[in-house]
Enzyme design. Sequence first.
Site, PDB file in Angstrom:
ATOM      1  N   ARG A   1       0.868  -1.192   0.000  1.00  0.00           N
ATOM      2  CA  ARG A   1       0.000   0.000   0.000  1.00  0.00           C
ATOM      3  C   ARG A   1       0.897   1.232   0.000  1.00  0.00           C
ATOM      4  NH1 ARG A   1      -3.790  -0.133   4.967  1.00  0.00           N
ATOM      5  NH2 ARG A   1      -4.819  -1.807   3.834  1.00  0.00           N
TER       6      ARG A   1
ATOM      7  N   ARG B   1      -1.612   6.618   9.749  1.00  0.00           N
ATOM      8  CA  ARG B   1      -1.636   6.095   8.377  1.00  0.00           C
ATOM      9  C   ARG B   1      -1.762   7.230   7.351  1.00  0.00           C
ATOM     10  NH1 ARG B   1      -4.000   0.902   8.325  1.00  0.00           N
ATOM     11  NH2 ARG B   1      -3.244  -0.317  10.086  1.00  0.00           N
TER      12      ARG B   1
ATOM     13  N   LYS C   1      -3.509   1.181  14.931  1.00  0.00           N
ATOM     14  CA  LYS C   1      -3.511   2.125  13.816  1.00  0.00           C
ATOM     15  C   LYS C   1      -4.146   3.453  14.219  1.00  0.00           C
ATOM     16  CE  LYS C   1      -6.840  -0.638  11.830  1.00  0.00           C
ATOM     17  NZ  LYS C   1      -7.622  -1.147  10.732  1.00  0.00           N
TER      18      LYS C   1
ATOM     19  N   LYS D   1      -5.865   6.975  12.277  1.00  0.00           N
ATOM     20  CA  LYS D   1      -6.252   7.469  10.948  1.00  0.00           C
ATOM     21  C   LYS D   1      -6.711   8.916  10.997  1.00  0.00           C
ATOM     22  CE  LYS D   1      -7.330   2.906   9.279  1.00  0.00           C
ATOM     23  NZ  LYS D   1      -8.336   1.926   8.891  1.00  0.00           N
TER      24      LYS D   1
ATOM     25  N   CYS E   1     -14.874  -3.606   0.021  1.00  0.00           N
ATOM     26  CA  CYS E   1     -13.474  -3.866   0.361  1.00  0.00           C
ATOM     27  C   CYS E   1     -12.948  -4.973  -0.534  1.00  0.00           C
ATOM     28  CB  CYS E   1     -13.353  -4.259   1.827  1.00  0.00           C
ATOM     29  SG  CYS E   1     -13.890  -5.953   2.117  1.00  0.00           S
TER      30      CYS E   1
ATOM     31  N   CYS F   1      -7.349 -11.110   0.896  1.00  0.00           N
ATOM     32  CA  CYS F   1      -7.385 -10.730   2.301  1.00  0.00           C
ATOM     33  C   CYS F   1      -7.559 -11.954   3.198  1.00  0.00           C
ATOM     34  CB  CYS F   1      -8.499  -9.732   2.578  1.00  0.00           C
ATOM     35  SG  CYS F   1      -8.531  -9.279   4.316  1.00  0.00           S
TER      36      CYS F   1
ATOM     37  N   CYS G   1     -15.705  -8.890   6.078  1.00  0.00           N
ATOM     38  CA  CYS G   1     -15.624  -9.231   7.502  1.00  0.00           C
ATOM     39  C   CYS G   1     -15.934  -7.977   8.303  1.00  0.00           C
ATOM     40  CB  CYS G   1     -14.231  -9.792   7.845  1.00  0.00           C
ATOM     41  SG  CYS G   1     -13.002  -8.536   8.245  1.00  0.00           S
TER      42      CYS G   1
ATOM     43  N   CYS H   1     -13.318  -2.245   6.416  1.00  0.00           N
ATOM     44  CA  CYS H   1     -12.431  -1.434   5.580  1.00  0.00           C
ATOM     45  C   CYS H   1     -13.161  -0.523   4.594  1.00  0.00           C
ATOM     46  CB  CYS H   1     -11.444  -2.330   4.839  1.00  0.00           C
ATOM     47  SG  CYS H   1     -10.403  -3.284   5.964  1.00  0.00           S
TER      48      CYS H   1
HETATM   49  C1  HEM Z   1      -9.190  -4.307  12.789  1.00  0.00           C
HETATM   50  C2  HEM Z   1      -9.379  -3.804  11.719  1.00  0.00           C
HETATM   51  C3  HEM Z   1      -8.767  -4.019  10.360  1.00  0.00           C
HETATM   52  C4  HEM Z   1      -7.895  -4.952   9.869  1.00  0.00           C
HETATM   53  C5  HEM Z   1      -7.216  -6.071  10.612  1.00  0.00           C
HETATM   54  C6  HEM Z   1      -7.722  -4.649   8.465  1.00  0.00           C
HETATM   55  C7  HEM Z   1      -6.932  -5.390   7.593  1.00  0.00           C
HETATM   56  C8  HEM Z   1      -6.912  -5.175   6.244  1.00  0.00           C
HETATM   57  C9  HEM Z   1      -6.281  -6.015   5.286  1.00  0.00           C
HETATM   58  C10 HEM Z   1      -5.549  -7.311   5.585  1.00  0.00           C
HETATM   59  C11 HEM Z   1      -6.445  -5.451   4.078  1.00  0.00           C
HETATM   60  C12 HEM Z   1      -5.896  -5.956   2.772  1.00  0.00           C
HETATM   61  C13 HEM Z   1      -6.900  -6.563   1.899  1.00  0.00           C
HETATM   62  C14 HEM Z   1      -6.336  -6.827   0.543  1.00  0.00           C
HETATM   63  O1  HEM Z   1      -5.974  -5.884  -0.133  1.00  0.00           O
HETATM   64  O2  HEM Z   1      -6.251  -7.986   0.146  1.00  0.00           O
HETATM   65  C15 HEM Z   1      -7.179  -4.245   4.266  1.00  0.00           C
HETATM   66  C16 HEM Z   1      -7.547  -3.386   3.279  1.00  0.00           C
HETATM   67  C17 HEM Z   1      -7.988  -2.103   3.526  1.00  0.00           C
HETATM   68  N1  HEM Z   1      -8.394  -1.600   4.709  1.00  0.00           N
HETATM   69 FE1  HEM Z   1      -8.422  -2.580   6.418  1.00  0.00          FE
HETATM   70  N2  HEM Z   1      -8.448  -3.555   8.158  1.00  0.00           N
HETATM   71  C18 HEM Z   1      -9.103  -3.136   9.275  1.00  0.00           C
HETATM   72  C19 HEM Z   1      -9.964  -2.074   9.398  1.00  0.00           C
HETATM   73  C20 HEM Z   1     -10.036  -1.048   8.470  1.00  0.00           C
HETATM   74  C21 HEM Z   1     -10.822   0.140   8.597  1.00  0.00           C
HETATM   75  C22 HEM Z   1     -11.746   0.439   9.762  1.00  0.00           C
HETATM   76  C23 HEM Z   1     -10.596   0.896   7.486  1.00  0.00           C
HETATM   77  C24 HEM Z   1     -11.145   2.249   7.078  1.00  0.00           C
HETATM   78  C25 HEM Z   1     -11.918   3.019   7.710  1.00  0.00           C
HETATM   79  C26 HEM Z   1      -9.680   0.160   6.671  1.00  0.00           C
HETATM   80  C27 HEM Z   1      -9.201   0.564   5.448  1.00  0.00           C
HETATM   81  C28 HEM Z   1      -8.708  -0.293   4.530  1.00  0.00           C
HETATM   82  C29 HEM Z   1      -8.487   0.076   3.174  1.00  0.00           C
HETATM   83  C30 HEM Z   1      -8.694   1.447   2.578  1.00  0.00           C
HETATM   84  C31 HEM Z   1      -8.054  -1.067   2.535  1.00  0.00           C
HETATM   85  C32 HEM Z   1      -7.698  -1.169   1.082  1.00  0.00           C
HETATM   86  C33 HEM Z   1      -8.685  -1.815   0.258  1.00  0.00           C
HETATM   87  C34 HEM Z   1     -10.020  -1.148   0.132  1.00  0.00           C
HETATM   88  O3  HEM Z   1     -10.119   0.038  -0.241  1.00  0.00           O
HETATM   89  O4  HEM Z   1     -11.006  -1.866   0.330  1.00  0.00           O
HETATM   90  N3  HEM Z   1      -9.357  -1.003   7.281  1.00  0.00           N
HETATM   91  N4  HEM Z   1      -7.458  -4.099   5.593  1.00  0.00           N
HETATM   92  S1  SF4 Z   2     -13.145  -5.633   5.712  1.00  0.00           S
HETATM   93 FE1  SF4 Z   2     -12.282  -7.570   6.318  1.00  0.00          FE
HETATM   94  S2  SF4 Z   2     -12.398  -8.765   4.436  1.00  0.00           S
HETATM   95 FE2  SF4 Z   2     -12.559  -6.665   3.832  1.00  0.00          FE
HETATM   96  S3  SF4 Z   2     -10.439  -6.044   3.339  1.00  0.00           S
HETATM   97 FE3  SF4 Z   2     -10.906  -5.450   5.460  1.00  0.00          FE
HETATM   98  S4  SF4 Z   2     -10.105  -7.099   6.656  1.00  0.00           S
HETATM   99 FE4  SF4 Z   2     -10.318  -7.902   4.585  1.00  0.00          FE
END
Ligand code: HEM
Ligand code: SF4
Length: 572
Positions: free
Chosen positions: A73, A142, A207, A209, A427, A433, A472, A476
């Site tokens: 990223r 971030r 994290k 943000k 997402c 993921c 999940c 995200c």
């Molecule tokens: C405990 C909470 C979270 C975990 C463990 C987590 C983990 C991950 C992982 C592993 C990915 C990669 C997925 C892929 O590209 O294959 C991802 C993508 C992403 N996450 Fe999270 N995430 C969490 C919460 C959040 C939250 C609350 C936000 C935003 C408000 C966020 C924003 C994003 C963004 C922007 C991406 C990039 C892909 C997209 O736009 O869908 N994440 N996250």
């Molecule tokens: S919402 Fe859950 S399934 Fe979707 S990208 Fe984030 S961690 Fe992965």
Amino acid sequence: MTDTVSRNERIKEASDYLRGTLAEGLRDEITGAIVEDDQQLVKFHGMYLQDDRDLRPERTRKKMEKAFAFMIRVRISGGVLSPRQWLALEQIARDYGNGTLRLTTRQTVQLHGIIKSNLKATLKQIDGVLLNSIAACGDVNRNVMCGANPEESPAHAAALALARAISDHLTPRTPAYREIWLDGEKIAGGEEEAVEPIYGKTYLPRKFKTVVAVPPANDVDIFAHDLGFIAILDGKGGIAGWNVTVGGGMGMTHGEEDTYPRTAELLGFCATQDALRIAEAAVTVQRDWGDRANRKHARLKYTIEDRGLDAFRAEVVRRAAVLLQEPKPFSFTSTGDRYGWSDGKDGRSHLTLFVQNGRLRDDAKAKQLSALRRIAQSHDGEFRITPNQNLIVANIAPERRTEFHWIAQEARLLAPWSGLRRNSMACVALPTCGLALAESERYLPDLMTALDERLAAHALSGDDIVIRMTGCPNGCARPYLAEIGLVGKGPGRYNLYLGAAFDGSRLNKLYAEDLDHAGIVAALDHMFAAYAAERQKGERFGDFTIRAGFVAATGNGRDFHANVRRPAQRRA
Ligand code: HEM
Ligand code: SF4
């Protein structure tokens, strides 16, 4: 450090400022993976170790290692890229990645499918266009977002300047990134204050943000973030200062009611020259007050729930040594993007493109990556990634307008007519993921086709309705702030949430659990019919689902799990 801290805290502390054994692990050719502790550390460098989950069964049968690859990223403050940077990222996706670029909900780009032996070459090329991936993931501040909406030009420029200043100020200082990925010289570890003056050895508990918004657009979804700045205009085209928000966050765990999404609250108003000190103080208070024992309770939102907003404000003011005034009035209208053409300065214009779920590729249906390459090759403005996974070609010269329009149209990058699809996000989820419980990006387009048919039947096709899906409950794609939120529960099964505010200020509430495709379409069809028949003038779908009794309104935080109606109590 005491026994009560989580494993990640120990890994950070022992890592020598994020080095761990990453350098050695990269040299190990026997495996495509890296060791477990380094998997945590590599996030701070902007990478996740993943594997192609579609290939898991076959590879297990053949007794092969999982198909490991990394997601990188990039850190792109405010989502602004030069055409040269765009071209470089696009080329990297073709050469080293899976041939696609993924625009994210937080205004950056993700590259998927980069194998370990290509990581260094990839990061060197990213560095070559003055970009990097440090702190794009991990327990740090971030990527800093900034409203992409180009309507308010001077305010946008000020917001972008603030976003960049915060990002620069809060980027980790450790030389580890340069050493490991860019063959920089190894710099001996120093005193904590010298290496990481803001973070120290163990960085943040989780994290963090930060976003900057320019009303009336709430495209950044300010209430979903730990720290936010809302531009207050002075009525003369300039900025009077900033309302500060704190304590938003999306993630939760199914079945654990002490985890919940939460909308940020207003902390106060500050002058532009004080904004950076406030940002730093908010980060250091969270550094010291945040929960380091339980990662599910470590975000700023829980710190504020536990300690109270007043105590948090008092400590921020004390550390920043500046006064916060009462918040100033402001109003947001929507979280969406304004598609199509709009006027910029000096006869230039902007074109906001629609990118379905942020995924850009060349395939049989459309050659979107190639189209954008053609645009980038003759564009002298910039690209802006929006917080809705879309792309703005900004500051287009008048003589390029017609050409760019046709290129975008041919590549199916102009916004669709469906008001639901225009306001949709998903997402990534499967296959990359590791946390996904259900499909998201690969499924939402088909679900929308089915829903569009139902909307058409009720003459609602043109209505803007916000729909977001995640694989999940981590959230995200910010599903808990969508009028229709769908959150993966298991393969092919989703929880349906309703009743968020169109302007992003109110969370939704659980309506039904474990719905399959037919169940989702049937439930929503029923509601669309009621909405078409009973809505009041100007009433948004999210507001309607509350007034009509489908769900109760969510106040904040802990209230998210309260007043969920069981099927027998619901309006049928
Ligand atoms: C405990 C909470 C979270 C975990 C463990 C987590 C983990 C991950 C992982 C592993 C990915 C990669 C997925 C892929 O590209 O294959 C991802 C993508 C992403 N996450 Fe999270 N995430 C969490 C919460 C959040 C939250 C609350 C936000 C935003 C408000 C966020 C924003 C994003 C963004 C922007 C991406 C990039 C892909 C997209 O736009 O869908 N994440 N996250
Ligand atoms: S919402 Fe859950 S399934 Fe979707 S990208 Fe984030 S961690 Fe992965």
